[in-house]
Design a protein around this motif. Structure first.
Motif, PDB file in Angstrom:
ATOM      1  N   GLU A  13       0.840  -1.193   0.000  1.00 29.20           N
ATOM      2  CA  GLU A  13       0.000   0.000   0.000  1.00 29.20           C
ATOM      3  C   GLU A  13       0.882   1.253   0.000  1.00 29.20           C
ATOM      4  OE1 GLU A  13      -4.011   0.113   2.123  1.00 29.20           O
ATOM      5  OE2 GLU A  13      -2.709  -0.969   3.502  1.00 29.20           O
ATOM      6  N   PRO A  14       0.318   2.375  -0.396  1.00 26.73           N
ATOM      7  CA  PRO A  14       1.076   3.636  -0.270  1.00 26.73           C
ATOM      8  C   PRO A  14       1.555   3.817   1.177  1.00 26.73           C
ATOM      9  CG  PRO A  14      -0.953   4.001  -1.511  1.00 26.73           C
ATOM     10  CD  PRO A  14      -1.022   2.597  -0.980  1.00 26.73           C
ATOM     11  N   ALA A  16       3.806   2.227   2.849  1.00 30.78           N
ATOM     12  CA  ALA A  16       4.211   1.017   3.572  1.00 30.78           C
ATOM     13  C   ALA A  16       5.702   1.015   3.923  1.00 30.78           C
ATOM     14  CB  ALA A  16       3.874  -0.225   2.745  1.00 30.78           C
ATOM     15  N   SER A  19      10.035   2.509  -0.460  1.00 27.79           N
ATOM     16  CA  SER A  19      11.194   3.304  -0.886  1.00 27.79           C
ATOM     17  C   SER A  19      12.261   3.332   0.206  1.00 27.79           C
ATOM     18  CB  SER A  19      10.760   4.728  -1.237  1.00 27.79           C
ATOM     19  OG  SER A  19       9.783   4.701  -2.253  1.00 27.79           O
ATOM     20  N   VAL A  33      11.431   9.653  -0.262  1.00 25.28           N
ATOM     21  CA  VAL A  33      10.617   9.170   0.869  1.00 25.28           C
ATOM     22  C   VAL A  33       9.942  10.363   1.515  1.00 25.28           C
ATOM     23  CG1 VAL A  33      10.765   8.219   3.215  1.00 25.28           C
ATOM     24  CG2 VAL A  33      12.132   7.206   1.378  1.00 25.28           C
ATOM     25  N   THR A  34       8.642  10.264   1.764  1.00 29.44           N
ATOM     26  CA  THR A  34       7.971  11.274   2.584  1.00 29.44           C
ATOM     27  C   THR A  34       6.974  10.568   3.487  1.00 29.44           C
ATOM     28  OG1 THR A  34       5.953  11.756   1.335  1.00 29.44           O
ATOM     29  CG2 THR A  34       7.983  12.800   0.541  1.00 29.44           C
ATOM     30  N   HIS A  35       6.444  11.309   4.452  1.00 26.81           N
ATOM     31  CA  HIS A  35       5.441  10.734   5.346  1.00 26.81           C
ATOM     32  C   HIS A  35       4.074  10.674   4.668  1.00 26.81           C
ATOM     33  CE1 HIS A  35       5.391  15.064   5.618  1.00 26.81           C
ATOM     34  NE2 HIS A  35       4.154  14.985   6.064  1.00 26.81           N
ATOM     35  N   VAL A  37       1.229   9.663   1.592  1.00 22.04           N
ATOM     36  CA  VAL A  37       0.966   8.540   0.686  1.00 22.04           C
ATOM     37  C   VAL A  37       1.232   8.958  -0.759  1.00 22.04           C
ATOM     38  CG1 VAL A  37      -0.742   7.463   2.199  1.00 22.04           C
ATOM     39  CG2 VAL A  37      -1.494   9.126   0.484  1.00 22.04           C
ATOM     40  N   GLN A  38       1.418   7.966  -1.615  1.00 18.81           N
ATOM     41  CA  GLN A  38       1.598   8.162  -3.062  1.00 18.81           C
ATOM     42  C   GLN A  38       2.788   9.058  -3.399  1.00 18.81           C
ATOM     43  OE1 GLN A  38      -2.251   9.356  -4.683  1.00 18.81           O
ATOM     44  NE2 GLN A  38      -3.218   8.039  -3.159  1.00 18.81           N
ATOM     45  N   THR A  40       5.975   7.772  -4.376  1.00 19.53           N
ATOM     46  CA  THR A  40       6.630   7.209  -5.563  1.00 19.53           C
ATOM     47  C   THR A  40       5.615   7.120  -6.696  1.00 19.53           C
ATOM     48  OG1 THR A  40       8.027   5.908  -4.106  1.00 19.53           O
ATOM     49  CG2 THR A  40       7.952   5.220  -6.413  1.00 19.53           C
ATOM     50  N   PRO A  61       5.130   2.284  -7.191  1.00 19.09           N
ATOM     51  CA  PRO A  61       4.140   3.141  -6.527  1.00 19.09           C
ATOM     52  C   PRO A  61       3.240   2.270  -5.649  1.00 19.09           C
ATOM     53  CG  PRO A  61       4.197   3.538  -8.903  1.00 19.09           C
ATOM     54  CD  PRO A  61       4.984   2.289  -8.649  1.00 19.09           C
ATOM     55  N   GLY A  62       2.697   2.857  -4.604  1.00 14.64           N
ATOM     56  CA  GLY A  62       1.768   2.121  -3.756  1.00 14.64           C
ATOM     57  C   GLY A  62       0.540   1.693  -4.541  1.00 14.64           C
ATOM     58  N   LYS A 127       7.091   0.104  15.691  1.00 15.80           N
ATOM     59  CA  LYS A 127       5.882   0.790  16.161  1.00 15.80           C
ATOM     60  C   LYS A 127       4.959  -0.089  16.989  1.00 15.80           C
ATOM     61  CE  LYS A 127       4.984   4.586  13.074  1.00 15.80           C
ATOM     62  NZ  LYS A 127       3.902   5.218  12.328  1.00 15.80           N
ATOM     63  N   SER A 153      12.237  -3.409  10.253  1.00 19.86           N
ATOM     64  CA  SER A 153      12.030  -1.971  10.313  1.00 19.86           C
ATOM     65  C   SER A 153      12.974  -1.385   9.271  1.00 19.86           C
ATOM     66  CB  SER A 153      12.356  -1.415  11.702  1.00 19.86           C
ATOM     67  OG  SER A 153      12.390  -0.002  11.631  1.00 19.86           O
ATOM     68  N   ALA A 154      12.398  -1.009   8.151  1.00 15.70           N
ATOM     69  CA  ALA A 154      13.222  -0.492   7.047  1.00 15.70           C
ATOM     70  C   ALA A 154      13.959   0.761   7.491  1.00 15.70           C
ATOM     71  CB  ALA A 154      12.347  -0.198   5.833  1.00 15.70           C
TER      72      ALA A 154
HETATM   73  N1  LIG Z   1       8.468   4.006  12.207  1.00 17.52           N
HETATM   74  C1  LIG Z   1       8.843   3.604  11.003  1.00 17.52           C
HETATM   75  N2  LIG Z   1       8.602   4.378   9.931  1.00 17.52           N
HETATM   76  C2  LIG Z   1       8.982   3.938   8.723  1.00 17.52           C
HETATM   77  C3  LIG Z   1       9.617   2.694   8.530  1.00 17.52           C
HETATM   78  N3  LIG Z   1       9.844   2.533   7.214  1.00 17.52           N
HETATM   79  C4  LIG Z   1       9.375   3.640   6.601  1.00 17.52           C
HETATM   80  N4  LIG Z   1       8.857   4.499   7.502  1.00 17.52           N
HETATM   81  C5  LIG Z   1       8.248   5.821   7.246  1.00 17.52           C
HETATM   82  O1  LIG Z   1       7.047   5.637   6.515  1.00 17.52           O
HETATM   83  C6  LIG Z   1       6.835   6.733   5.640  1.00 17.52           C
HETATM   84  C7  LIG Z   1       6.624   6.241   4.213  1.00 17.52           C
HETATM   85  O2  LIG Z   1       7.824   5.683   3.755  1.00 17.52           O
HETATM   86  P1  LIG Z   1       8.099   5.467   2.194  1.00 17.52           P
HETATM   87  O3  LIG Z   1       9.351   4.674   2.074  1.00 17.52           O
HETATM   88  O4  LIG Z   1       8.005   6.763   1.463  1.00 17.52           O
HETATM   89  O5  LIG Z   1       6.844   4.558   1.818  1.00 17.52           O
HETATM   90  P2  LIG Z   1       6.413   4.024   0.364  1.00 17.52           P
HETATM   91  O6  LIG Z   1       5.844   2.668   0.572  1.00 17.52           O
HETATM   92  O7  LIG Z   1       7.537   4.133  -0.587  1.00 17.52           O
HETATM   93  O8  LIG Z   1       5.247   5.042  -0.007  1.00 17.52           O
HETATM   94  P3  LIG Z   1       4.667   5.438  -1.484  1.00 17.52           P
HETATM   95  O9  LIG Z   1       5.806   5.794  -2.347  1.00 17.52           O
HETATM   96  O10 LIG Z   1       3.769   6.586  -1.181  1.00 17.52           O
HETATM   97  O11 LIG Z   1       3.903   4.244  -1.950  1.00 17.52           O
HETATM   98  C8  LIG Z   1       8.041   7.652   5.788  1.00 17.52           C
HETATM   99  O12 LIG Z   1       7.712   8.678   6.697  1.00 17.52           O
HETATM  100  C9  LIG Z   1       9.094   6.711   6.374  1.00 17.52           C
HETATM  101  O13 LIG Z   1      10.065   7.411   7.135  1.00 17.52           O
HETATM  102  C10 LIG Z   1       9.877   1.880   9.692  1.00 17.52           C
HETATM  103  O14 LIG Z   1      10.443   0.805   9.635  1.00 17.52           O
HETATM  104  N5  LIG Z   1       9.465   2.398  10.884  1.00 17.52           N
END
Ligand SMILES: Nc1nc2c(ncn2[C@@H]2O[C@H](COP(=O)(O)OP(=O)(O)OP(=O)(O)O)[C@@H](O)[C@H]2O)c(=O)[nH]1
Ligand SMILES: [Mg+2]
Length: 301
Positions: A13-14, A16, A19, A33-35, A37-38, A40, A61-62, A127, A153-154
């Motif tokens: 999902e967006p 998740a 990235s 990377v941002t907090h 959604v959507q 990428t 993309p999500g 979390k 935890s990425a």
């Molecule tokens: N607490 C926590 N936050 C995380 C973790 N991994 C990613 N995040 C946060 O989750 C948010 C989204 O991360 P992205 O990597 O942009 O997620 P994405 O799946 O690529 O999102 P889209 O490109 O929108 O689909 C960011 O604020 C990250 O810092 C994790 O392991 N723990």
């Protein structure tokens, strides 16, 4: 020594953490990377080495229920990335669990034609309490026949190396696909546009980040070793241009500064960045904008 190489698509999902995981695997920030959604919008490839294996991670993309043409192009790109890969990793957020969005991704995975193995990565385990993870793991494994489950935890790096080592062993035997020191397969002009889009997304509120796109128009290598980068930010409405410029140009100045600093760090040389905002009411329906983003226009009417 036998070498291995293959593609691993990261889907979910967006928001998740796909990235974030790609960047952790590659060891550099390749995908924004941002907090929100959507973030990428297209497929982004990052290359990681593990022993004699080369793993090409495909950030996608999500996957969500699309409303606009751009949404559809993004979701198509995500499923296209999965179809082309040797292996799929589905990311699920530990604290959100099996949302309706995750359910529909699982349903689509069950009904897909390809037969690549799918691994599960429960992300953001920082979390939740560990007790919660057991229940979620067993529910997800009842819902789909995953090749293996990882808890990661990425962001903090927990479990990332385990996942990488396992994937390395699963890659098909064959020669490496990229030079050993290459980390990304994305033109620099696109990476530079993504950096600016990240800074815009972080600073602008509500719908505006979804109503703009950034393109690198010119890239000039200067004799002194610096690069001059000219970019255009396309928006759909006059009002949006005003918001991006800000009072006395304050907002665009701050965005430009943040983007330039990151470009300097990424390129490891001086950068002169010139941003221009253009109003183009119909950009979301223009084929050229999609090809610049690396998306298919025709399938996403
Ligand atoms: N607490 C926590 N936050 C995380 C973790 N991994 C990613 N995040 C946060 O989750 C948010 C989204 O991360 P992205 O990597 O942009 O997620 P994405 O799946 O690529 O999102 P889209 O490109 O929108 O689909 C960011 O604020 C990250 O810092 C994790 O392991 N723990
Ligand atoms: Mg992303």
């Amino acid at each position: 020594m036998t070498t291995r190489a293959g593609f691993v698509a990261l889907i979910g999902e967006p928001n998740a953490g796909k990235s974030t995981l790609l960047n952790a695997m590659v060891g550099a920030k390749v995908s924004i990377v941002t907090h929100k959604v959507q973030t990428t919008r297209a497929r982004i490839r990052g290359v990681a080495m593990e022993g004699q294996s080369q793993i090409v991670f495909v950030d996608t993309p999500g996957i969500f229920r699309p409303r606009r043409r751009l949404d559809r192009a993004m979701v198509n790109a995500a499923w296209g990335g999965a179809a082309d890969a040797d292996m799929i990793v589905l990311l699920v957020e530990a604290h959100r669990g099996i949302t309706p969005g995750v359910e529909s991704i699982l349903e689509a995975l069950r009904g897909r034609e390809g037969s690549q193995p799918v691994a599960l990565a429960i992300n953001k385990i920082d979390k939740v309490k560990s007790e919660a993870l057991l229940g979620l793991t067993s529910k997800l494994n009842e819902a789909f026949d995953f090749a293996k489950t990882f808890m990661i935890s990425a962001e903090r790096g927990y479990g990332v190396q385990d996942l990488k080592e396992w994937l390395a062993g699963e890659m098909p035997e064959g020669p490496w696909l990229y030079p050993e020191d290459q980390i990304a397969d994305l033109p620099l002009r696109m990476i530079a546009a993504e950096i600016t889009r990240e800074k815009l997304t972080l600073r602008l509120h509500e719908e505006l980040p979804y109503q703009l796109t950034v393109e690198t128009e010119k890239w000039e290598e200067r004799k002194d070793g610096s690069a001059r980068i000219d970019q255009v930010i396309y928006v759909a409405r006059d009002g949006h241009k005003g918001i991006i410029l800000g009072k006395g140009g304050e907002t665009i100045k701050a965005i430009s500064k943040a983007a330039r600093e990151e470009m300097i760090a990424f390129l490891d040389r001086p950068v002169h960045l010139f941003l221009q905002v253009k109003v183009r009411p119909n950009w979301l329906e223009e084929a050229e904008r999609y090809s610049e983003m690396g998306l298919d226009f025709k399938d996403s009417k």
